[in-house]
Each structure stands twice: as structure tokens, then as C-alpha cells.
Design a protein around this motif. Structure first.
Motif, mmCIF file in Angstrom:
data_model
loop_
_atom_site.group_PDB
_atom_site.id
_atom_site.type_symbol
_atom_site.label_atom_id
_atom_site.label_comp_id
_atom_site.label_asym_id
_atom_site.label_seq_id
_atom_site.Cartn_x
_atom_site.Cartn_y
_atom_site.Cartn_z
ATOM 1 N N SER A 120 0.811 -1.403 -0.027
ATOM 2 C CA SER A 120 -0.113 0.075 0.011
ATOM 3 C C SER A 120 1.099 1.360 -0.139
ATOM 4 O O SER A 120 1.870 1.170 0.790
ATOM 5 C CB SER A 120 -0.829 0.152 1.367
ATOM 6 O OG SER A 120 -1.443 1.313 1.485
ATOM 7 N N ILE A 121 0.494 2.145 -1.140
ATOM 8 C CA ILE A 121 1.383 3.476 -0.996
ATOM 9 C C ILE A 121 0.362 4.586 -0.987
ATOM 10 O O ILE A 121 -0.583 4.488 -1.874
ATOM 11 C CB ILE A 121 2.407 3.359 -2.384
ATOM 12 C CG1 ILE A 121 3.316 2.249 -2.313
ATOM 13 C CG2 ILE A 121 2.951 4.840 -2.435
ATOM 14 C CD1 ILE A 121 4.045 2.009 -3.408
ATOM 15 N N ASN A 122 0.607 5.495 -0.190
ATOM 16 C CA ASN A 122 -0.244 6.754 -0.348
ATOM 17 C C ASN A 122 0.571 7.958 -0.825
ATOM 18 O O ASN A 122 1.911 7.970 -0.464
ATOM 19 C CB ASN A 122 -0.799 7.090 1.220
ATOM 20 C CG ASN A 122 -1.870 6.225 1.684
ATOM 21 O OD1 ASN A 122 -2.767 5.629 0.873
ATOM 22 N ND2 ASN A 122 -1.643 5.918 2.829
ATOM 23 N N ILE A 123 -0.003 8.708 -1.709
ATOM 24 C CA ILE A 123 0.526 10.014 -2.153
ATOM 25 C C ILE A 123 -0.256 10.956 -1.908
ATOM 26 O O ILE A 123 -1.318 11.203 -2.354
ATOM 27 C CB ILE A 123 0.862 9.828 -3.774
ATOM 28 C CG1 ILE A 123 1.772 8.527 -4.012
ATOM 29 C CG2 ILE A 123 1.460 11.027 -4.339
ATOM 30 C CD1 ILE A 123 2.024 8.446 -5.633
ATOM 31 N N ASN A 124 0.287 11.872 -0.994
ATOM 32 C CA ASN A 124 -0.596 12.897 -0.527
ATOM 33 C C ASN A 124 -0.470 14.122 -1.505
ATOM 34 O O ASN A 124 0.490 14.467 -2.215
ATOM 35 C CB ASN A 124 -0.220 13.634 0.655
ATOM 36 C CG ASN A 124 -0.142 12.576 1.862
ATOM 37 O OD1 ASN A 124 -1.316 11.607 1.762
ATOM 38 N ND2 ASN A 124 0.384 12.521 3.213
ATOM 39 N N ARG A 125 -1.578 14.727 -1.997
ATOM 40 C CA ARG A 125 -1.767 15.916 -2.768
ATOM 41 C C ARG A 125 -1.555 17.518 -2.099
ATOM 42 O O ARG A 125 -2.454 18.031 -1.586
ATOM 43 C CB ARG A 125 -3.114 15.836 -3.523
ATOM 44 C CG ARG A 125 -3.000 14.899 -4.568
ATOM 45 C CD ARG A 125 -2.524 14.953 -5.847
ATOM 46 N NE ARG A 125 -2.460 16.375 -6.313
ATOM 47 C CZ ARG A 125 -3.208 16.557 -7.162
ATOM 48 N NH1 ARG A 125 -4.004 15.909 -7.933
ATOM 49 N NH2 ARG A 125 -3.081 17.855 -7.701
ATOM 50 N N ASN A 126 -0.387 17.507 -1.695
ATOM 51 C CA ASN A 126 0.101 18.427 -0.793
ATOM 52 C C ASN A 126 -0.384 20.050 -1.428
ATOM 53 O O ASN A 126 -0.689 20.826 -0.767
ATOM 54 C CB ASN A 126 1.471 18.564 -0.490
ATOM 55 C CG ASN A 126 1.866 17.440 0.811
ATOM 56 O OD1 ASN A 126 0.803 16.993 1.504
ATOM 57 N ND2 ASN A 126 2.938 16.833 0.623
ATOM 58 N N ASP A 127 -0.667 19.769 -2.709
ATOM 59 C CA ASP A 127 -1.120 20.879 -3.402
ATOM 60 C C ASP A 127 -2.495 21.411 -3.501
ATOM 61 O O ASP A 127 -2.997 22.501 -3.653
ATOM 62 C CB ASP A 127 -0.410 21.113 -4.768
ATOM 63 C CG ASP A 127 -1.219 19.730 -5.610
ATOM 64 O OD1 ASP A 127 -1.233 18.739 -5.141
ATOM 65 O OD2 ASP A 127 -1.565 20.026 -6.955
ATOM 66 N N LEU A 128 -3.285 20.380 -2.923
ATOM 67 C CA LEU A 128 -4.709 20.383 -2.845
ATOM 68 C C LEU A 128 -5.070 21.251 -1.551
ATOM 69 O O LEU A 128 -4.723 20.657 -0.376
ATOM 70 C CB LEU A 128 -5.605 19.101 -3.071
ATOM 71 C CG LEU A 128 -5.312 18.355 -4.203
ATOM 72 C CD1 LEU A 128 -5.881 17.192 -4.358
ATOM 73 C CD2 LEU A 128 -5.711 19.413 -5.381
ATOM 74 N N LYS A 129 -5.702 22.202 -1.511
ATOM 75 C CA LYS A 129 -6.166 23.056 -0.334
ATOM 76 C C LYS A 129 -7.816 22.908 -0.332
ATOM 77 O O LYS A 129 -8.349 23.360 -1.490
ATOM 78 C CB LYS A 129 -5.771 24.207 -0.141
ATOM 79 C CG LYS A 129 -4.183 24.533 -0.243
ATOM 80 C CD LYS A 129 -3.763 23.752 0.902
ATOM 81 C CE LYS A 129 -2.170 23.856 0.499
ATOM 82 N NZ LYS A 129 -1.151 22.858 1.217
ATOM 83 N N ALA A 130 -8.700 22.444 0.594
ATOM 84 C CA ALA A 130 -9.834 22.260 0.474
ATOM 85 C C ALA A 130 -10.458 22.420 1.888
ATOM 86 O O ALA A 130 -9.898 22.457 2.792
ATOM 87 C CB ALA A 130 -10.432 20.935 0.057
ATOM 88 N N SER A 131 -11.625 22.895 1.976
ATOM 89 C CA SER A 131 -12.355 22.909 3.325
ATOM 90 C C SER A 131 -13.604 22.590 3.122
ATOM 91 O O SER A 131 -14.480 22.465 2.167
ATOM 92 C CB SER A 131 -12.267 24.379 3.826
ATOM 93 O OG SER A 131 -13.079 25.102 3.009
ATOM 94 N N LEU A 132 -14.509 22.108 4.309
ATOM 95 C CA LEU A 132 -15.539 21.747 4.482
ATOM 96 C C LEU A 132 -16.669 23.030 4.944
ATOM 97 O O LEU A 132 -16.106 24.088 5.165
ATOM 98 C CB LEU A 132 -15.856 20.613 5.663
ATOM 99 C CG LEU A 132 -15.301 19.382 5.352
ATOM 100 C CD1 LEU A 132 -15.244 18.399 6.395
ATOM 101 C CD2 LEU A 132 -16.031 18.673 4.206
ATOM 102 N N PRO A 133 -18.045 23.007 4.709
ATOM 103 C CA PRO A 133 -18.892 24.001 5.153
ATOM 104 C C PRO A 133 -18.187 24.781 6.728
ATOM 105 O O PRO A 133 -17.990 23.944 7.361
ATOM 106 C CB PRO A 133 -20.000 23.697 5.183
ATOM 107 C CG PRO A 133 -20.160 22.361 4.244
ATOM 108 C CD PRO A 133 -18.672 21.901 4.523
#
Length: 154
Positions: free
Chosen positions: A53-66
Motif C-alpha cells: 500500500s502506497i499513499n501519495i498526498n496531494r499537498n498542493d490541494l487545499k480544501a475545506s468543508l462548510p
């Protein structure tokens, strides 16, 4: 040819719910060239129940919830790649990857061009802002070729 059932089996194996009969539990490499796959994908992984299992984080993605609640890449905006040996130099890949809307078409085209099968295209969190799409995909073949196909899409 792999059917949907094998994808489910791969997911169950990755979730530690089943263990393939052909796997050697003492083989920490899961019968895969783990270090080479990690090098191709540019991320370290872990082997559990003979599944890499390999995880690759998208550190360039910034998001938020309501309400402005931030969602970090390591929480829900990552890509997850599972490799399981099928023996005789073949492996099964089951993966997903989070994308900006502007990246989706190019990514899906790259998957198809690299002989990977698109399984699903959806959102994991519907109230994210900005919107993040996830593409789930799979493949069967030489594990290094599968890793290179993933890298080509990324």
C-alpha cells in the motif's frame, strides 16, 4: 482478464479481511519489487497481508468543508495504490487518486493510454470547496509496468 470480483478480492486483501492462498506470509516484499515500485511512484509504502500500500498526498490541494473546516491532504485528499502479487511476475493494482476538476480529463486519458481501467469517478466529500474528484482505477500485469503507468498518469 480480471473481473470485478478480483477487484473486490484485492480490496478485501488490502483491508486485511482475506489472505491469498498463494502468498507467503514470511515474504515482506509480498512477492513484489517493493523498493522499485516505491521509487517509481516517489513514495514509501507498507506491506500488510502481502499487499503493498502506497499513499501519495496531494499537498498542493487545499480544501475545506462548510464553515471553513480545513481538510488536509493526509486526511482525505490523497491517492492510494495497492499492489498484490499474482505470481509469475504479475500483479494486480487497485488505486484511487484525488484531482482538481481541471486535471480529471487529462488524468483519465493517461490511465486509458497506459492500459489501466477506470472503475469510478466521483467525489468522496460532496461539500468540499473547491471540489475534489476521485478516480478509481485498476490494472493487471508486470508490477513495474503498472507502477510506471500510474506515474505517467500522475
Amino acid at each position: 482478464m480480471v473481473t470485478l470480483g478480483s477487484g473486490i478480492a484485492g480490496g478485501l486483501a488490502a483491508a486485511n479481511l482475506i489472505k491469498p492462498a498463494f502468498a507467503d506470509s514470511d515474504d515482506q516484499s509480498a512477492g513484489l519489487p517493493v523498493k522499485q515500485i516505491e521509487q517509481i511512484l516517489g513514495a514509501n509504502g507498507s506491506v500488510t497481508s502481502d499487499v503493498l500500500s502506497i499513499n501519495i498526498n496531494r499537498n498542493d490541494l487545499k480544501a475545506s468543508l462548510p464553515g471553513g473546516i480545513p481538510v488536509t491532504p493526509a486526511e482525505l485528499l490523497n491517492g492510494t495504490f495497492f499492489f498484490q502479487s499474482l505470481g509469475q511476475g504479475r500483479a494486480m493494482l487497485n488505486a484511487d487518486f484525488g484531482l482538481k476538476p481541471s486535471e480529471t480529463n487529462k488524468f483519465i486519458n493517461a490511465l486509458v493510454e497506459n492500459d489501466l481501467t477506470v472503475q469510478a469517478f466521483h467525489q468522496h466529500l460532496y461539500d468540499l470547496s473547491p471540489m475534489i474528484w476521485f478516480v478509481h482505477f485498476r490494472g493487471v500485469g508486470d508490477p513495474l509496468t503498472l507502477a510506471k503507468a500510474c506515474r505517467n498518469a500522475i
